[in-house]
Design a protein around this motif. Structure first.
Motif, PDB file in Angstrom:
ATOM      1  N   ASP A  92      14.692  -8.167   4.772  1.00 55.77           N
ATOM      2  CA  ASP A  92      16.922  -8.506   4.601  1.00 55.77           C
ATOM      3  C   ASP A  92      17.595  -7.751   5.037  1.00 55.77           C
ATOM      4  OD1 ASP A  92      17.980 -10.202   5.783  1.00 55.77           O
ATOM      5  OD2 ASP A  92      18.532 -11.006   3.578  1.00 55.77           O
TER       6      ASP A  92
ATOM      7  N   GLY B 175      20.462  -8.412   3.496  1.00 59.25           N
ATOM      8  CA  GLY B 175      21.733  -9.231   3.067  1.00 59.25           C
ATOM      9  C   GLY B 175      22.167  -9.705   3.808  1.00 59.25           C
ATOM     10  N   SER B 176      21.039 -10.825   4.815  1.00 57.92           N
ATOM     11  CA  SER B 176      21.845 -12.136   5.513  1.00 57.92           C
ATOM     12  C   SER B 176      22.738 -12.679   5.177  1.00 57.92           C
ATOM     13  CB  SER B 176      21.047 -12.153   6.159  1.00 57.92           C
ATOM     14  OG  SER B 176      19.931 -11.483   7.761  1.00 57.92           O
ATOM     15  N   ALA B 177      24.076 -13.216   5.528  1.00 60.94           N
ATOM     16  CA  ALA B 177      24.717 -14.385   5.306  1.00 60.94           C
ATOM     17  C   ALA B 177      23.912 -15.980   4.278  1.00 60.94           C
ATOM     18  CB  ALA B 177      25.662 -14.520   5.854  1.00 60.94           C
ATOM     19  N   THR B 178      22.523 -15.403   5.732  1.00 58.95           N
ATOM     20  CA  THR B 178      21.174 -17.562   5.649  1.00 58.95           C
ATOM     21  C   THR B 178      20.413 -16.442   5.593  1.00 58.95           C
ATOM     22  OG1 THR B 178      23.888 -18.855   6.520  1.00 58.95           O
ATOM     23  CG2 THR B 178      21.453 -19.563   6.518  1.00 58.95           C
ATOM     24  N   PRO B 179      19.634 -15.948   4.768  1.00 60.67           N
ATOM     25  CA  PRO B 179      18.537 -15.689   4.751  1.00 60.67           C
ATOM     26  C   PRO B 179      17.763 -16.289   6.125  1.00 60.67           C
ATOM     27  CG  PRO B 179      19.350 -15.554   2.396  1.00 60.67           C
ATOM     28  CD  PRO B 179      19.877 -16.349   3.451  1.00 60.67           C
TER      29      PRO B 179
ATOM     30  N   LEU C  21      18.773  -8.945  10.061  1.00 56.59           N
ATOM     31  CA  LEU C  21      20.334  -8.708   9.267  1.00 56.59           C
ATOM     32  C   LEU C  21      21.650 -10.600  10.875  1.00 56.59           C
ATOM     33  CD1 LEU C  21      22.525  -7.913   7.153  1.00 56.59           C
ATOM     34  CD2 LEU C  21      23.565  -6.476   9.148  1.00 56.59           C
ATOM     35  N   ASN C  22      20.982 -11.062   9.777  1.00 63.18           N
ATOM     36  CA  ASN C  22      21.938 -12.504   9.930  1.00 63.18           C
ATOM     37  C   ASN C  22      21.586 -12.594  11.549  1.00 63.18           C
ATOM     38  OD1 ASN C  22      23.749 -12.962   8.379  1.00 63.18           O
ATOM     39  ND2 ASN C  22      25.127 -10.994   9.090  1.00 63.18           N
TER      40      ASN C  22
ATOM     41  N   ARG D 155      21.054  -2.336   3.461  1.00 58.71           N
ATOM     42  CA  ARG D 155      20.954  -2.712   4.585  1.00 58.71           C
ATOM     43  C   ARG D 155      21.364  -1.667   5.454  1.00 58.71           C
ATOM     44  NH1 ARG D 155      26.821  -5.928   6.061  1.00 58.71           N
ATOM     45  NH2 ARG D 155      25.454  -7.291   4.930  1.00 58.71           N
TER      46      ARG D 155
END
Length: 222
Positions: free
Chosen positions: A38, A40-44, A13-14, A58
């Motif tokens: 993942d 829900g990363s802002a930028t995978p 996660l991020n 998550r």
């Protein structure tokens, strides 16, 4: 010998700059598959072969479970994104893979020269040896058949590692004689004593039956 039968599962996660050193180690060792579960990363993160990105709900438990479900290897190695594996880990992994009836964990180590880090490492070594209670930041190697027999990771937002280890029981847990080196960032940020006391409190409340969703707020310091 390449580890073509091993699928590594890493919940992310991020993760930022913490993840590439671990991926480089795994790639160099010829690991067959790396699953980045993942949440829900802002930028995978980038997932160059043998890594591939798998979306997951998550939470460490749901992410671990989703990664294991997507993995194809006979062996599952669960690691955290801020981990590096110590010298000799490949030989230790090969030796452990001769024992399919048990799950195997690394020793705990921190990437900090502070005396507090050495004291914490000794405390974790005692906990793992005396209580048969390694945590997720020590990694866990387990054969797919044993993982399935246990029912895998439950969808817990926290304490998913303790929950699985307790279902394994002492007789089915073994230590590997090399470290998984974890980032000490949390202890440096929160204070060595405060972070350690908080972790111990969370563990104690878990054993008393407090729901993991409540413990997550305490663990995160919110």
């Amino acid at each position: 010998m390449k580890f073509t039968s091993v699928s590594v599962v890493v919940p992310v996660l991020n993760p930022g700059a913490r993840l590439p050193p671990l991926l480089a180690q795994l790639r160099a060792a010829g690991v067959g598959e790396v699953i980045l579960a993942d949440g829900g990363s802002a930028t995978p993160p980038e997932a160059a072969p043998p890594a591939r990105l798998v979306p997951a709900p998550r939470g460490r438990g749901p992410q671990m479970a989703a990664g294991a479900a997507a993995a194809r290897g006979d062996w599952l190695l669960f690691l955290h994104a801020d981990t590096r594996l110590g010298a000799g880990w490949e030989a230790a992994l090969r030796a452990a893979m001769a024992d399919r009836a048990r799950a195997h964990h690394f020793a705990f180590a921190l990437d900090d020269p502070a005396p507090e880090a050495r004291r914490l490492e000794r405390a974790v070594a005692w906990r793992s040896r005396a209580l048969a209670l390694p945590y997720g930041d020590q990694g866990l190697l387990i054969h797919r058949d044993l993982y399935a027999l246990l029912g895998g990771f439950r969808p817990l937002p926290l304490m998913e590692d303790v929950d699985l280890v307790r279902r394994l029981g002492r007789a089915r847990i073994a230590a590997m004689p090399v470290p998984a080196i974890t980032s000490a960032e949390r202890w440096r940020r929160d204070g060595w004593r405060r972070r350690s006391a908080r972790n111990l409190l969370v563990l104690s409340l878990w054993f008393l039956g407090v729901p993991p969703r409540w413990l997550l707020r305490l663990y995160a310091g919110r």
